[in-house]
Design an enzyme around this catalytic site. Structure first.
Site, mmCIF file in Angstrom:
data_model
loop_
_atom_site.group_PDB
_atom_site.id
_atom_site.type_symbol
_atom_site.label_atom_id
_atom_site.label_comp_id
_atom_site.label_asym_id
_atom_site.label_seq_id
_atom_site.Cartn_x
_atom_site.Cartn_y
_atom_site.Cartn_z
ATOM 1 N N ILE A 142 0.704 -1.494 0.240
ATOM 2 C CA ILE A 142 0.238 -0.184 -0.162
ATOM 3 C C ILE A 142 1.172 0.831 0.056
ATOM 4 O O ILE A 142 0.793 2.366 -0.630
ATOM 5 C CB ILE A 142 -1.083 -0.046 0.708
ATOM 6 N N HIS A 171 -13.982 1.922 7.553
ATOM 7 C CA HIS A 171 -13.594 1.122 7.740
ATOM 8 C C HIS A 171 -13.744 0.191 6.121
ATOM 9 O O HIS A 171 -14.084 -0.611 5.687
ATOM 10 C CB HIS A 171 -13.655 -0.056 8.446
ATOM 11 N N ARG A 194 -4.960 0.058 11.302
ATOM 12 C CA ARG A 194 -5.986 -0.712 12.261
ATOM 13 C C ARG A 194 -5.679 0.905 13.283
ATOM 14 O O ARG A 194 -4.978 1.301 12.903
ATOM 15 C CB ARG A 194 -4.909 -1.576 13.117
ATOM 16 N N GLU A 200 -14.835 -0.227 16.994
ATOM 17 C CA GLU A 200 -15.576 0.108 15.952
ATOM 18 C C GLU A 200 -16.920 -1.031 15.543
ATOM 19 O O GLU A 200 -16.923 -2.386 16.618
ATOM 20 C CB GLU A 200 -14.960 -0.389 14.995
#
Ligand code: DGY
Length: 315
Positions: A157, A281, A233, A262
């Site tokens: 990423i 998310h 995260r 979450e």
């Protein structure tokens, strides 16, 4: 036929694909199954296909007497005690690569949204508060083009972010466990990155060494004019310290796709702040990517059950 536990419905026809070779016990709800349900049903299963909301700890692994493989429908595997699973001969597989671009796109979306006040502007219009015609100092944001992007973590990423940043003529600096020769970005130490970036993006896995890595001390090192973006995260950031940083103006703003808890609790102080853009998310949440993740998760499971090499194994 193999006996497998699947803890969520998957997009596409991938559960039917699995059913050709497996007896599938499927948890049908969108809310995650309880730990008790997993404990009650895992004992005779050869495989489990789970998502990041199911914590697979030692107790579950000890119950899973026949389990050969845990296939997670995610790139993150912090919800699995991988070390313990592997010590019991259980293969753990995951779904990297297919979600890299979708996640990098979302990160850039958050970055631009918070810098250019996109959500603030949207909500102002919806609340009927756009009352003045255009004038030169109305809702000024911060430029993205030509600024310095600091990336913490240079995995798939991180590298996808470098490519995007180049399109915005950004200078890219990064910090990670090791230097990478194949990218157009400068390796720097973490404190230098925090002190010199206009945008700091977190792109690390969650593990013991990254838990709360963005703590009060690190947040205080960032420029007052800088923005922080996180879609990895939530636990990588000490959220209490972040809220203090935003309330007291240590940094200009934040774009968050992930949270310590979450769904984000309704009373989170983050909801009261304007210089914050929040998404629930959604990093990998595109039709195309979620379908590919299902394909990989199902194929990983089947390959490992048959004793073949899965496409992506957690090592
Ligand atoms: C993952 O895969 O770990 C993401 O958080 C959700 O796709």
């Amino acid at each position: 036929m193999y006996n497998v536990l699947v803890t969520k419905k998957l997009p596409g026809n991938w559960i039917d694909y699995l059913k050709k070779e497996c007896n599938v016990m499927l948890w049908e709800d969108i809310y995650p199954p309880s730990k008790e349900w997993i404990l009650q049903n895992i004992e005779d299963k050869d495989g489990a296909l789970i998502t990041l909301t199911e914590k697979i700890d030692k107790e579950i692994i000890d119950h899973a007497k026949k389990l050969k493989v845990i296939s997670t429908y995610s790139v993150g595997y912090d919800h699995i005690d991988v070390k313990y699973a592997r010590s019991k001969g259980i293969i753990v597989t995951y779904t990297p690569e297919v979600l890299t671009d979708a996640t990098a796109d979302l990160i850039f979306g958050l970055l631009i949204s918070v810098a250019r006040r996109v959500c603030e502007g949207d909500s102002l219009i919806r609340k009927g508060e756009w009352k003045t015609p255009w004038y030169p100092t109305f809702m000024l944001g911060t430029e993205v083009y030509g600024k310095t992007l600091g990336i913490i973590g240079m995995g798939r990423i991180g590298k996808a972010l470098v490519k995007r940043a180049k399109g915005f003529d950004m200078k890219v600096i990064y910090n990670s466990r090791r230097k990478h020769e194949d990218i157009d970005a400068e390796y720097v130490d973490l404190d230098y990155l925090l002190e010199n970036s206009d945008y700091v993006v977190i792109a690390v896995d969650l593990n013991e060494s990254t838990y709360h890595m963005m703590n009060e001390d690190k947040l205080r090192r960032m420029k007052k004019s800088a923005f922080l973006i996180n879609a990895s995260r939530g636990q990588v950031i000490d959220e209490k310290a972040l809220i203090k940083a935003l309330q007291e103006g240590w940094i200009r703003g934040v774009g968050l796709d992930v949270f310590e808890r979450e769904p984000l609790p309704k009373d989170s102080p983050l909801l009261k702040l304007n210089n914050v853009v929040l998404t629930p998310h959604l990093g990998s949440a595109t039709i195309e990517t979620r379908d590919k993740m299902a394909e990989i998760a199902v194929k990983n499971l089947l390959l490992a059950l048959k004793g073949d090499k899965p496409i992506y194994e957690v090592r």
